[in-house]
Motif scaffolding. Structure first.
Motif, PDB file in Angstrom:
ATOM      1  N   SER A 271      -2.099  -9.251 -17.226  1.00  0.00           N
ATOM      2  CA  SER A 271      -1.489  -8.119 -18.125  1.00  0.00           C
ATOM      3  C   SER A 271      -2.166  -7.008 -17.717  1.00  0.00           C
ATOM      4  O   SER A 271      -1.478  -6.049 -18.290  1.00  0.00           O
ATOM      5  CB  SER A 271      -2.404  -8.705 -19.517  1.00  0.00           C
ATOM      6  N   LYS A 272      -2.889  -6.662 -16.911  1.00  0.00           N
ATOM      7  CA  LYS A 272      -3.255  -5.399 -16.159  1.00  0.00           C
ATOM      8  C   LYS A 272      -2.132  -5.125 -15.187  1.00  0.00           C
ATOM      9  O   LYS A 272      -1.972  -5.873 -14.337  1.00  0.00           O
ATOM     10  CB  LYS A 272      -4.491  -5.469 -15.733  1.00  0.00           C
ATOM     11  N   MET A 273      -1.813  -3.862 -15.356  1.00  0.00           N
ATOM     12  CA  MET A 273      -0.701  -3.643 -14.298  1.00  0.00           C
ATOM     13  C   MET A 273      -1.041  -2.171 -13.588  1.00  0.00           C
ATOM     14  O   MET A 273      -1.561  -1.515 -14.183  1.00  0.00           O
ATOM     15  CB  MET A 273       0.618  -3.324 -15.189  1.00  0.00           C
ATOM     16  N   PRO A 274      -0.443  -1.953 -12.485  1.00  0.00           N
ATOM     17  CA  PRO A 274       0.449  -3.043 -11.818  1.00  0.00           C
ATOM     18  C   PRO A 274      -0.485  -4.067 -11.118  1.00  0.00           C
ATOM     19  O   PRO A 274      -1.636  -3.856 -10.988  1.00  0.00           O
ATOM     20  CB  PRO A 274       1.021  -2.062 -10.554  1.00  0.00           C
ATOM     21  N   SER A 275       0.077  -5.185 -10.903  1.00  0.00           N
ATOM     22  CA  SER A 275      -0.948  -6.309 -10.463  1.00  0.00           C
ATOM     23  C   SER A 275      -0.183  -6.775  -8.997  1.00  0.00           C
ATOM     24  O   SER A 275      -1.081  -7.534  -8.220  1.00  0.00           O
ATOM     25  CB  SER A 275      -0.533  -7.432 -11.158  1.00  0.00           C
ATOM     26  N   ALA A 276       0.683  -6.163  -8.252  1.00  0.00           N
ATOM     27  CA  ALA A 276       1.248  -6.419  -7.078  1.00  0.00           C
ATOM     28  C   ALA A 276       1.568  -5.325  -6.265  1.00  0.00           C
ATOM     29  O   ALA A 276       2.300  -4.257  -6.950  1.00  0.00           O
ATOM     30  CB  ALA A 276       2.259  -7.427  -7.024  1.00  0.00           C
ATOM     31  N   LEU A 277       1.358  -5.173  -4.957  1.00  0.00           N
ATOM     32  CA  LEU A 277       1.706  -3.770  -4.537  1.00  0.00           C
ATOM     33  C   LEU A 277       2.240  -4.629  -2.780  1.00  0.00           C
ATOM     34  O   LEU A 277       1.761  -5.365  -2.364  1.00  0.00           O
ATOM     35  CB  LEU A 277       0.106  -3.327  -3.910  1.00  0.00           C
ATOM     36  N   VAL A 278       3.377  -3.789  -2.725  1.00  0.00           N
ATOM     37  CA  VAL A 278       3.940  -4.353  -1.213  1.00  0.00           C
ATOM     38  C   VAL A 278       4.112  -2.933  -0.357  1.00  0.00           C
ATOM     39  O   VAL A 278       4.580  -2.009  -0.844  1.00  0.00           O
ATOM     40  CB  VAL A 278       5.608  -4.879  -1.417  1.00  0.00           C
ATOM     41  N   LEU A 279       3.389  -2.880   0.614  1.00  0.00           N
ATOM     42  CA  LEU A 279       3.518  -1.837   1.633  1.00  0.00           C
ATOM     43  C   LEU A 279       4.617  -2.057   2.627  1.00  0.00           C
ATOM     44  O   LEU A 279       4.537  -3.189   3.297  1.00  0.00           O
ATOM     45  CB  LEU A 279       2.215  -1.505   2.214  1.00  0.00           C
ATOM     46  N   THR A 280       5.172  -1.115   3.101  1.00  0.00           N
ATOM     47  CA  THR A 280       6.459  -0.985   4.040  1.00  0.00           C
ATOM     48  C   THR A 280       6.277   0.083   4.988  1.00  0.00           C
ATOM     49  O   THR A 280       5.956   1.226   4.500  1.00  0.00           O
ATOM     50  CB  THR A 280       7.750  -1.219   3.583  1.00  0.00           C
ATOM     51  N   PRO A 281       6.559   0.071   5.999  1.00  0.00           N
ATOM     52  CA  PRO A 281       6.715   1.530   6.967  1.00  0.00           C
ATOM     53  C   PRO A 281       7.713   2.617   6.782  1.00  0.00           C
ATOM     54  O   PRO A 281       7.678   3.619   7.136  1.00  0.00           O
ATOM     55  CB  PRO A 281       6.620   0.752   8.441  1.00  0.00           C
ATOM     56  N   THR A 282       8.823   2.216   6.339  1.00  0.00           N
ATOM     57  CA  THR A 282       9.984   2.828   6.033  1.00  0.00           C
ATOM     58  C   THR A 282      10.372   3.017   4.657  1.00  0.00           C
ATOM     59  O   THR A 282      10.526   1.721   3.902  1.00  0.00           O
ATOM     60  CB  THR A 282      11.204   2.999   6.935  1.00  0.00           C
ATOM     61  N   ARG A 283      11.030   3.902   4.141  1.00  0.00           N
ATOM     62  CA  ARG A 283      11.710   4.079   2.743  1.00  0.00           C
ATOM     63  C   ARG A 283      12.844   3.184   2.459  1.00  0.00           C
ATOM     64  O   ARG A 283      12.759   2.481   1.526  1.00  0.00           O
ATOM     65  CB  ARG A 283      12.280   5.598   2.740  1.00  0.00           C
ATOM     66  N   GLU A 284      13.501   3.006   3.823  1.00  0.00           N
ATOM     67  CA  GLU A 284      14.726   2.086   3.615  1.00  0.00           C
ATOM     68  C   GLU A 284      14.411   0.865   3.418  1.00  0.00           C
ATOM     69  O   GLU A 284      15.023   0.119   2.475  1.00  0.00           O
ATOM     70  CB  GLU A 284      15.866   2.193   4.793  1.00  0.00           C
ATOM     71  N   LEU A 285      13.248   0.285   3.998  1.00  0.00           N
ATOM     72  CA  LEU A 285      12.755  -1.084   3.801  1.00  0.00           C
ATOM     73  C   LEU A 285      12.091  -1.291   2.418  1.00  0.00           C
ATOM     74  O   LEU A 285      12.320  -2.349   1.915  1.00  0.00           O
ATOM     75  CB  LEU A 285      11.933  -1.337   5.018  1.00  0.00           C
ATOM     76  N   ALA A 286      11.566  -0.358   2.122  1.00  0.00           N
ATOM     77  CA  ALA A 286      11.051  -0.543   0.791  1.00  0.00           C
ATOM     78  C   ALA A 286      12.106  -0.572  -0.235  1.00  0.00           C
ATOM     79  O   ALA A 286      12.053  -1.465  -1.135  1.00  0.00           O
ATOM     80  CB  ALA A 286      10.147   1.089   0.330  1.00  0.00           C
ATOM     81  N   ILE A 287      12.977   0.188  -0.224  1.00  0.00           N
ATOM     82  CA  ILE A 287      14.345   0.207  -1.172  1.00  0.00           C
ATOM     83  C   ILE A 287      14.716  -1.345  -0.969  1.00  0.00           C
ATOM     84  O   ILE A 287      15.021  -1.747  -2.165  1.00  0.00           O
ATOM     85  CB  ILE A 287      15.222   1.210  -0.534  1.00  0.00           C
ATOM     86  N   GLN A 288      15.235  -1.793   0.180  1.00  0.00           N
ATOM     87  CA  GLN A 288      15.672  -3.142   0.271  1.00  0.00           C
ATOM     88  C   GLN A 288      14.800  -4.157  -0.224  1.00  0.00           C
ATOM     89  O   GLN A 288      15.204  -5.009  -1.032  1.00  0.00           O
ATOM     90  CB  GLN A 288      15.880  -3.240   1.863  1.00  0.00           C
ATOM     91  N   ILE A 289      13.603  -4.101  -0.245  1.00  0.00           N
ATOM     92  CA  ILE A 289      12.651  -5.091  -0.742  1.00  0.00           C
ATOM     93  C   ILE A 289      12.648  -4.945  -2.276  1.00  0.00           C
ATOM     94  O   ILE A 289      12.479  -5.875  -2.990  1.00  0.00           O
ATOM     95  CB  ILE A 289      11.196  -5.139  -0.159  1.00  0.00           C
ATOM     96  N   GLU A 290      12.539  -3.747  -2.935  1.00  0.00           N
ATOM     97  CA  GLU A 290      12.744  -3.537  -4.350  1.00  0.00           C
ATOM     98  C   GLU A 290      13.985  -4.113  -4.550  1.00  0.00           C
ATOM     99  O   GLU A 290      14.001  -4.951  -5.641  1.00  0.00           O
ATOM    100  CB  GLU A 290      12.593  -2.206  -4.560  1.00  0.00           C
ATOM    101  N   ARG A 291      15.131  -4.124  -3.981  1.00  0.00           N
ATOM    102  CA  ARG A 291      16.363  -4.544  -4.615  1.00  0.00           C
ATOM    103  C   ARG A 291      16.224  -5.973  -4.699  1.00  0.00           C
ATOM    104  O   ARG A 291      16.533  -6.736  -5.584  1.00  0.00           O
ATOM    105  CB  ARG A 291      17.553  -4.171  -3.462  1.00  0.00           C
ATOM    106  N   GLN A 292      15.757  -6.763  -3.506  1.00  0.00           N
ATOM    107  CA  GLN A 292      15.487  -8.134  -3.626  1.00  0.00           C
ATOM    108  C   GLN A 292      14.438  -8.690  -4.748  1.00  0.00           C
ATOM    109  O   GLN A 292      14.966  -9.754  -5.133  1.00  0.00           O
ATOM    110  CB  GLN A 292      15.128  -8.631  -2.198  1.00  0.00           C
ATOM    111  N   ALA A 293      13.466  -7.973  -4.772  1.00  0.00           N
ATOM    112  CA  ALA A 293      12.498  -8.439  -5.924  1.00  0.00           C
ATOM    113  C   ALA A 293      13.375  -8.341  -7.187  1.00  0.00           C
ATOM    114  O   ALA A 293      13.026  -9.135  -7.996  1.00  0.00           O
ATOM    115  CB  ALA A 293      11.330  -7.372  -5.905  1.00  0.00           C
ATOM    116  N   LYS A 294      14.170  -7.352  -7.451  1.00  0.00           N
ATOM    117  CA  LYS A 294      14.595  -7.215  -8.747  1.00  0.00           C
ATOM    118  C   LYS A 294      15.502  -8.369  -9.006  1.00  0.00           C
ATOM    119  O   LYS A 294      15.736  -8.844 -10.139  1.00  0.00           O
ATOM    120  CB  LYS A 294      15.755  -5.918  -8.809  1.00  0.00           C
ATOM    121  N   GLU A 295      16.485  -8.761  -7.827  1.00  0.00           N
ATOM    122  CA  GLU A 295      17.356 -10.030  -7.886  1.00  0.00           C
ATOM    123  C   GLU A 295      16.533 -11.160  -8.488  1.00  0.00           C
ATOM    124  O   GLU A 295      16.887 -11.873  -9.175  1.00  0.00           O
ATOM    125  CB  GLU A 295      18.101  -9.916  -6.570  1.00  0.00           C
ATOM    126  N   LEU A 296      15.234 -11.243  -7.679  1.00  0.00           N
ATOM    127  CA  LEU A 296      14.440 -12.433  -8.017  1.00  0.00           C
ATOM    128  C   LEU A 296      13.716 -12.536  -9.246  1.00  0.00           C
ATOM    129  O   LEU A 296      13.658 -13.557  -9.874  1.00  0.00           O
ATOM    130  CB  LEU A 296      13.664 -12.756  -6.943  1.00  0.00           C
TER     131      LEU A 296
END
Ligand code: ATP
Ligand code: MG
Length: 621
Positions: A271-296
């Motif tokens: 219930s406390k947010m945010p509760s998960a953090l994903v770190l990546t080296p590049t913006r493009e990779l962060a964008i890609q991971i967010e897209r995949q997270a949203k799908e799932l």
């Protein structure tokens, strides 16, 4: 006076029961040029059946919360927010308009009509521009979207925002428990999974073995994930059990879902947010991971993501953070800026992922990553993943982890075996000519081709030369391009708008460039680890691809490493490299070092020699 809409957040007294759509941000004053164009949905008037449905789903804005609830749990309210929120009190959620402007780069896009997605749908967390688009979107997803239930089918017609179950505990599925120990060992051996560490759970062989909510099972199927990949089989149960993991697996082997599934299941019950953090080296990779997270995460109640990356305006990202997001996906620099402004509180983080962990823990990123980790609770779960984990990083990594499990899936630190590797000896002055030959070779040239070089200027100049000499549509990519440019180039690369993209290492890691079939390392990367990642942009998950690398004496310090890590994959190496005195010298030094290490070990065979030597030196004293 222009008031940034990022500060005008429409929020409900009860955060968990928000109004239909929260107002999104416009980072800059509206550009009239961007107002027109594009086809809208067929029904563009209010009062449609979709609008009625939207109203039924709570599409009308609700009264704003009282002062106490102005500060979200994430502690994000900035000074003056209340006054600005009240500016919006009378403003209803917009009806669809064809003149709704197009999204600027980095802004949210309506999932229905493609215009600026000013609101977030409270039921699906997707971006929408208006009541009507929200209604259409809900019609589109109805029948697919299921309320949360663990491990079993959903009751038809139940409320999408079902109450969040109190917790989730991973328990081994009976099918897995019934396997004998030797069968498990055999399974791991056949799949190339090696595990080290205490109390490692058995791998799963089916996503159904995890007891996920039905919505998540459906999302996995919708993404084409019928069976888990080897790294997912072993990493998912570990992650679900809350264990710290250091994982290496081939490029393109599905590490992203291997960490996202535990992220989602951990975040879903907090219930406390945010509760998960994903770190990546590049913006493009962060964008890609967010897209995949949203799908799932689609259809899971109250699961939201925030993308915090540099190069894009900060206000929309801060605005998004205020929407009670569960999962933050960030590059370390931008996240640290936001932490420094006290605009995010990471005290609720239960799970942290560091993707591309080896580069993130190397000089350059290391301090930033450690600074971020200082801000998360000490007892939070940590997952580190990469295709390459060199020994030097393993040491530092183990200091960041608690009772970790090390997983190696596939060849350790080796290039993915699906990639056909060709290493050519080409002297510096001949490299351009060789590249043009490849681009003119009907057998080799399969657009889009990704060419890696070692500097930004080199990327610009080579891209121009390719276009001029070969007539192919070419562009360059590097960190000095603006983020909108970077986004367009990546989109163009994925959609086949460019035949050649000449890039620095910015595209070298993590990106799932499914359309690319040929990589050319015009300049040999500075290390063999980077080589593994760059050639790994092709040959993703069972697909085939080719990587051609130009080599000459400029990379002489890597010769022995190249021989060790490319030869086992069956690729031929040029005689100039194999016969090079540098290679022999490096091999000799390594053998000597190995021998020294071996001599330093006390074994049954050398024990008496060691004692005699010891006695002799004592006698001499
Ligand atoms: N279980 C699965 N079934 C089918 N496809 C999958 C599965 N898991 C992942 N994929 C797909 O495989 C591709 C590669 O996955 P991903 O990007 O996670 O690889 P990776 O291991 O992180 O690679 P890299 O080391 O380059 O970052 C993606 O297109 C992803 O959607
Ligand atoms: Mg990856």
């Amino acid at each position: 006076m222009f008031v940034p809409r990022s500060l005008k957040v429409r929020r409900n007294a009860n955060d968990d029961d928000r109004s239909c759509a929260a107002k999104k941000v416009k980072p800059e004053a509206e550009d009239p040029q961007l107002g027109a164009g594009g086809d809208g949905p067929a029904d563009d008037a209010s009062g449609t059946k979709e609008a009625a449905l939207a109203a039924h789903h709570g599409a009308q804005p609700r009264p704003l919360p009282g002062p106490a609830s102005q500060v979200p749990e994430g502690g994000l309210a900035g000074p003056g927010q209340r006054a600005q929120d009240s500016d919006l009190l009378e403003e209803p959620v917009k009806s669809f308009s064809k003149t709704q402007r197009q999204a600027e780069p980095g802004e949210p896009v309506c999932v229905v009509c493609g215009r600026y997605g000013e609101y977030i749908c409270n039921e699906t967390d997707e971006d929408v521009c208006s009541l009507e688009c929200k209604a259409k979107h809900l019609l589109q997803v109805s029948g697919v979207e299921e309320p949360l239930a663990l491990g079993g089918p959903q009751k038809a017609g139940s409320e999408p925002a079902a109450p969040r179950p109190a917790s989730y505990v991973y328990t081994e599925h009976a099918f897995i428990s019934n396997l004998r120990e030797d069968q498990i060992e055999n399974l791991r051996r056949q799949l190339g999974i090696v595990v080290q560490g205490p109390g490692v759970p058995r791998p799963i062989v089916d996503f159904e073995h995890c007891g996920f909510p039905e919505a998540l099972n459906l999302n996995l199927k919708a993404s084409g994930y019928e069976v888990p990949t080897p790294i997912q089989m072993q990493m998912v149960p570990l992650g679900l059990l809350g264990r710290d993991v250091l994982a290496s697996a081939d490029t393109g082997s599905g590490k992203t879902a291997a960490f996202l599934l535990p992220v989602i299941m951990r975040a879903l019950f907090q219930s406390k947010m945010p509760s998960a953090l994903v770190l990546t080296p590049t913006r493009e990779l962060a964008i890609q991971i967010e897209r995949q997270a949203k799908e799932l995460m689609s259809g899971l109640p109250r699961m939201r993501t925030a993308l915090l990356v540099g190069g894009l305006p900060a206000p929309p990202q801060l605005h998004r953070l205020r929407q009670r997001v569960q999962v933050v996906i960030a590059t370390p620099g931008r996240l640290l800026d936001i932490i420094k402004q006290s605009s995010v509180e990471l005290g609720g983080i239960k799970i942290v992922v560091v993707d591309e962990a080896d580069t993130m823990l190397k000089m350059g990123f290391q301090q930033q990553v450690l600074d971020v980790l200082e801000n998360v609770p000490r007892d939070c779960q940590t997952l580190l993943a990469s295709a390459t984990i060199p020994a030097s990083i393993e040491q530092l990594a183990s200091q960041l982890l608690r009772d970790p499990v090390r997983i190696i899936a596939g060849g350790e630190n080796l290039p993915c075996s699906n990639v056909r590797q060709v290493v050519l000896w080409v002297e510096e002055p001949a490299k351009k000519k060789k590249l043009f030959e490849i681009l003119n070779d009907k057998k080799l040239f399969k657009p889009p081709v990704l060419v890696f070089v070692d500097c930004k200027l080199g990327a610009d100049l080579l891209s121009e030369a390719v276009q001029k000499i070969t007539g192919l549509k070419s562009t360059s990519m590097h960190s000095e391009k603006s983020q909108p440019e970077r986004k367009n180039i990546l989109k163009g690369l994925l959609e086949g708008d460019y035949e050649v993209v000449v890039s620095t290492g910015v595209l070298g890691r993590g990106l799932d460039l499914v359309s690319v079939k040929l990589v050319v390392n015009f300049d040999m990367p500075p290390s063999m680890d980077e080589y593994v990642h760059q050639v790994g942009r092709v040959g993703r998950l069972g697909q085939n691809g080719t990587a051609i690398t130009f080599i000459n004496n400029n990379s002489k310090r890597l010769f022995w490493d190249i021989a060790k890590r490319v030869k086992p994959t069956g690729s031929l190496l040029p005689p100039q490299l194999l016969n090079s005195p540098y290679l022999h010298e490096q091999r000799r030094k390594e053998q000597q070092k190995d021998k020294q290490t071996h001599n330093d070990l006390v074994t049954g065979a050398n024990l008496m020699d060691i004692i005699r030597k010891h006695d002799k030196s004592n006698a001499q004293k």
